[in-house]
Write a protein that holds these residues in place. Structure first.
Motif, PDB file in Angstrom:
ATOM      1  N   ALA A 126       0.829  -1.206   0.000  1.00  0.00           N
ATOM      2  CA  ALA A 126       0.000   0.000   0.000  1.00  0.00           C
ATOM      3  C   ALA A 126       0.868   1.263   0.000  1.00  0.00           C
ATOM      4  CB  ALA A 126      -0.933  -0.005   1.203  1.00  0.00           C
ATOM      5  N   GLY A 127       2.146   1.113  -0.314  1.00  0.00           N
ATOM      6  CA  GLY A 127       3.064   2.247  -0.338  1.00  0.00           C
ATOM      7  C   GLY A 127       2.869   3.115  -1.561  1.00  0.00           C
ATOM      8  N   ALA A 128       3.587   4.209  -1.584  1.00  0.00           N
ATOM      9  CA  ALA A 128       3.413   5.185  -2.655  1.00  0.00           C
ATOM     10  C   ALA A 128       4.227   4.836  -3.899  1.00  0.00           C
ATOM     11  CB  ALA A 128       3.788   6.570  -2.148  1.00  0.00           C
ATOM     12  N   GLY A 129       4.833   3.665  -3.917  1.00  0.00           N
ATOM     13  CA  GLY A 129       5.640   3.279  -5.071  1.00  0.00           C
ATOM     14  C   GLY A 129       7.091   3.658  -4.886  1.00  0.00           C
ATOM     15  N   GLU A 130       7.876   3.522  -5.929  1.00  0.00           N
ATOM     16  CA  GLU A 130       9.323   3.779  -5.877  1.00  0.00           C
ATOM     17  C   GLU A 130       9.931   3.014  -4.695  1.00  0.00           C
ATOM     18  OE1 GLU A 130      11.074   5.777  -8.176  1.00  0.00           O
ATOM     19  OE2 GLU A 130       9.197   5.770  -9.284  1.00  0.00           O
ATOM     20  N   ASP A 131      10.510   3.749  -3.741  1.00  0.00           N
ATOM     21  CA  ASP A 131      11.113   3.081  -2.592  1.00  0.00           C
ATOM     22  C   ASP A 131      10.233   3.140  -1.352  1.00  0.00           C
ATOM     23  OD1 ASP A 131      13.342   2.276  -3.992  1.00  0.00           O
ATOM     24  OD2 ASP A 131      14.377   4.175  -3.636  1.00  0.00           O
ATOM     25  N   GLN A 132       9.001   3.669  -1.519  1.00  0.00           N
ATOM     26  CA  GLN A 132       8.121   3.810  -0.361  1.00  0.00           C
ATOM     27  C   GLN A 132       7.154   2.631  -0.290  1.00  0.00           C
ATOM     28  OE1 GLN A 132       6.701   7.907  -1.154  1.00  0.00           O
ATOM     29  NE2 GLN A 132       7.712   8.361   0.769  1.00  0.00           N
ATOM     30  N   HIS A 133       7.610   1.570   0.336  1.00  0.00           N
ATOM     31  CA  HIS A 133       6.783   0.380   0.428  1.00  0.00           C
ATOM     32  C   HIS A 133       6.072   0.319   1.774  1.00  0.00           C
ATOM     33  CE1 HIS A 133       8.392  -1.149  -3.286  1.00  0.00           C
ATOM     34  NE2 HIS A 133       9.602  -0.853  -2.851  1.00  0.00           N
ATOM     35  N   GLU A 134       4.829  -0.135   1.721  1.00  0.00           N
ATOM     36  CA  GLU A 134       4.075  -0.363   2.952  1.00  0.00           C
ATOM     37  C   GLU A 134       3.382  -1.712   2.780  1.00  0.00           C
ATOM     38  OE1 GLU A 134       1.043   2.539   3.861  1.00  0.00           O
ATOM     39  OE2 GLU A 134       0.309   1.289   5.511  1.00  0.00           O
ATOM     40  N   ILE A 135       4.073  -2.745   3.233  1.00  0.00           N
ATOM     41  CA  ILE A 135       3.553  -4.099   3.045  1.00  0.00           C
ATOM     42  C   ILE A 135       2.578  -4.442   4.170  1.00  0.00           C
ATOM     43  CG2 ILE A 135       4.175  -6.548   2.846  1.00  0.00           C
ATOM     44  CD1 ILE A 135       5.286  -4.904   0.525  1.00  0.00           C
ATOM     45  N   ILE A 136       1.403  -4.878   3.777  1.00  0.00           N
ATOM     46  CA  ILE A 136       0.410  -5.326   4.762  1.00  0.00           C
ATOM     47  C   ILE A 136       0.179  -6.822   4.552  1.00  0.00           C
ATOM     48  CG2 ILE A 136      -1.923  -4.968   5.677  1.00  0.00           C
ATOM     49  CD1 ILE A 136      -1.683  -2.123   4.332  1.00  0.00           C
ATOM     50  N   GLU A 137       0.265  -7.553   5.648  1.00  0.00           N
ATOM     51  CA  GLU A 137       0.188  -9.025   5.591  1.00  0.00           C
ATOM     52  C   GLU A 137      -1.171  -9.498   6.090  1.00  0.00           C
ATOM     53  OE1 GLU A 137       4.927  -9.593   6.689  1.00  0.00           O
ATOM     54  OE2 GLU A 137       3.420  -9.659   8.296  1.00  0.00           O
ATOM     55  N   PHE A 138      -1.814 -10.366   5.329  1.00  0.00           N
ATOM     56  CA  PHE A 138      -3.133 -10.893   5.687  1.00  0.00           C
ATOM     57  C   PHE A 138      -3.035 -12.409   5.831  1.00  0.00           C
ATOM     58  CE2 PHE A 138      -5.682  -7.072   4.669  1.00  0.00           C
ATOM     59  CZ  PHE A 138      -4.781  -6.353   3.893  1.00  0.00           C
ATOM     60  N   ILE A 139      -3.319 -12.882   7.035  1.00  0.00           N
ATOM     61  CA  ILE A 139      -3.355 -14.331   7.290  1.00  0.00           C
ATOM     62  C   ILE A 139      -4.818 -14.704   7.545  1.00  0.00           C
ATOM     63  CG2 ILE A 139      -2.581 -16.170   8.850  1.00  0.00           C
ATOM     64  CD1 ILE A 139      -0.124 -14.327   9.481  1.00  0.00           C
ATOM     65  N   ASN A 140      -5.290 -15.774   6.910  1.00  0.00           N
ATOM     66  CA  ASN A 140      -6.696 -16.212   6.995  1.00  0.00           C
ATOM     67  C   ASN A 140      -7.668 -15.053   6.740  1.00  0.00           C
ATOM     68  OD1 ASN A 140      -5.751 -18.777   7.639  1.00  0.00           O
ATOM     69  ND2 ASN A 140      -5.922 -18.443   9.846  1.00  0.00           N
ATOM     70  N   ASN A 184       1.483 -11.344  14.387  1.00  0.00           N
ATOM     71  CA  ASN A 184       1.525 -11.528  15.838  1.00  0.00           C
ATOM     72  C   ASN A 184       0.303 -12.265  16.370  1.00  0.00           C
ATOM     73  OD1 ASN A 184       3.976  -9.984  16.088  1.00  0.00           O
ATOM     74  ND2 ASN A 184       2.738  -8.183  15.619  1.00  0.00           N
ATOM     75  N   GLY A 185      -0.566 -12.685  15.442  1.00  0.00           N
ATOM     76  CA  GLY A 185      -1.741 -13.439  15.852  1.00  0.00           C
ATOM     77  C   GLY A 185      -2.931 -12.565  16.202  1.00  0.00           C
ATOM     78  N   LYS A 186      -2.804 -11.263  15.966  1.00  0.00           N
ATOM     79  CA  LYS A 186      -3.889 -10.328  16.290  1.00  0.00           C
ATOM     80  C   LYS A 186      -4.823 -10.159  15.096  1.00  0.00           C
ATOM     81  CE  LYS A 186      -2.475  -7.397  20.019  1.00  0.00           C
ATOM     82  NZ  LYS A 186      -1.322  -6.578  20.312  1.00  0.00           N
ATOM     83  N   THR A 187      -6.124 -10.062  15.399  1.00  0.00           N
ATOM     84  CA  THR A 187      -7.117  -9.813  14.347  1.00  0.00           C
ATOM     85  C   THR A 187      -7.150  -8.324  14.035  1.00  0.00           C
ATOM     86  OG1 THR A 187      -8.418 -11.661  15.167  1.00  0.00           O
ATOM     87  CG2 THR A 187      -9.574 -10.105  13.755  1.00  0.00           C
ATOM     88  N   PHE A 188      -7.228  -7.997  12.738  1.00  0.00           N
ATOM     89  CA  PHE A 188      -7.349  -6.594  12.345  1.00  0.00           C
ATOM     90  C   PHE A 188      -8.271  -6.500  11.143  1.00  0.00           C
ATOM     91  CE2 PHE A 188      -4.843  -6.289   8.378  1.00  0.00           C
ATOM     92  CZ  PHE A 188      -4.212  -7.523   8.379  1.00  0.00           C
ATOM     93  N   THR A 189      -8.756  -5.274  10.878  1.00  0.00           N
ATOM     94  CA  THR A 189      -9.501  -5.059   9.639  1.00  0.00           C
ATOM     95  C   THR A 189      -8.776  -4.007   8.826  1.00  0.00           C
ATOM     96  OG1 THR A 189     -10.936  -3.396  10.623  1.00  0.00           O
ATOM     97  CG2 THR A 189     -11.760  -5.643  10.644  1.00  0.00           C
ATOM     98  N   TYR A 190      -8.893  -4.129   7.511  1.00  0.00           N
ATOM     99  CA  TYR A 190      -8.259  -3.194   6.593  1.00  0.00           C
ATOM    100  C   TYR A 190      -9.253  -2.896   5.486  1.00  0.00           C
ATOM    101  CZ  TYR A 190      -5.042  -1.269   3.144  1.00  0.00           C
ATOM    102  OH  TYR A 190      -4.435  -0.454   2.231  1.00  0.00           O
TER     103      TYR A 190
END
Ligand code: ZN
Length: 159
Positions: A63-77, A117-123
């Motif tokens: 979800a980063g702005a591209g180039e070198d600005q990365h914002e990786i979001i990880e979704f498990i289950n 970390n095993g925590k539930t989140f919404t995005y």
């Protein structure tokens, strides 16, 4: 850290249903790290575990702005819990290289998932990220965007 090989269309693994992650093991954490490196190297917006040959319900997005600005979001289950609106826009897939097509997707998509970390989140993601969340979630059920594409485009016409 490693760059993983991205499986391409035609490989049966992309058509299989992925299994839930029941425990976040060191192996899963390594997979997440490697998927991150692989997504950034491939210059993509999203990557699902089956695309690197692992049949687990995991995907990541940048979800980063591209180039070198990365914002990786990880979704498990992950689970799509709400969608709003509608869009018909251009989509591509790292497993279907060099091709693009117009798809019909919701505009805004909310996903509930577990983090490393095993925590539930919404995005919630809109526009590009609305498409991306649906696209990556479909990968976990063996579905590719080309299955329901409205129109395939000439790659020369796409930026
Ligand atoms: Zn894809």
């Amino acid at each position: 850290m490693a760059i993983l090989k991205i499986v391409e269309e035609g490989d049966d693994i992309l058509r299989k249903k992925c299994r839930e992650v029941t425990e976040i093991t060191p192996k899963i954490l390594t997979l997440l790290d490697d998927m991150r490196d692989t997504l950034i190297k491939a210059n993509g917006v999203g990557l699902a575990a089956p695309q690197v040959g692992i049949l687990r319900r995991i995907f990541i997005i940048d979800a980063g702005a591209g180039e070198d600005q990365h914002e990786i979001i990880e979704f498990i289950n992950p689970r799509i819990i709400e969608t709003k609106g509608h869009q018909e826009e251009v989509e591509g897939c790292l497993s279907v290289p060099g091709k693009y097509g117009v798809t019909s997707r919701p505009m805004t998509v909310t996903v509930e998932a577990t983090d490393r970390n095993g925590k539930t989140f919404t995005y919630t993601g809109s526009a590009l990220y609305g498409r991306c969340l649906c696209h990556e979630n479909d990968h976990l059920d063996g579905i590719l965007y080309i299955d329901s594409v409205l129109e395939m485009l000439d790659p020369d016409d796409v930026e």
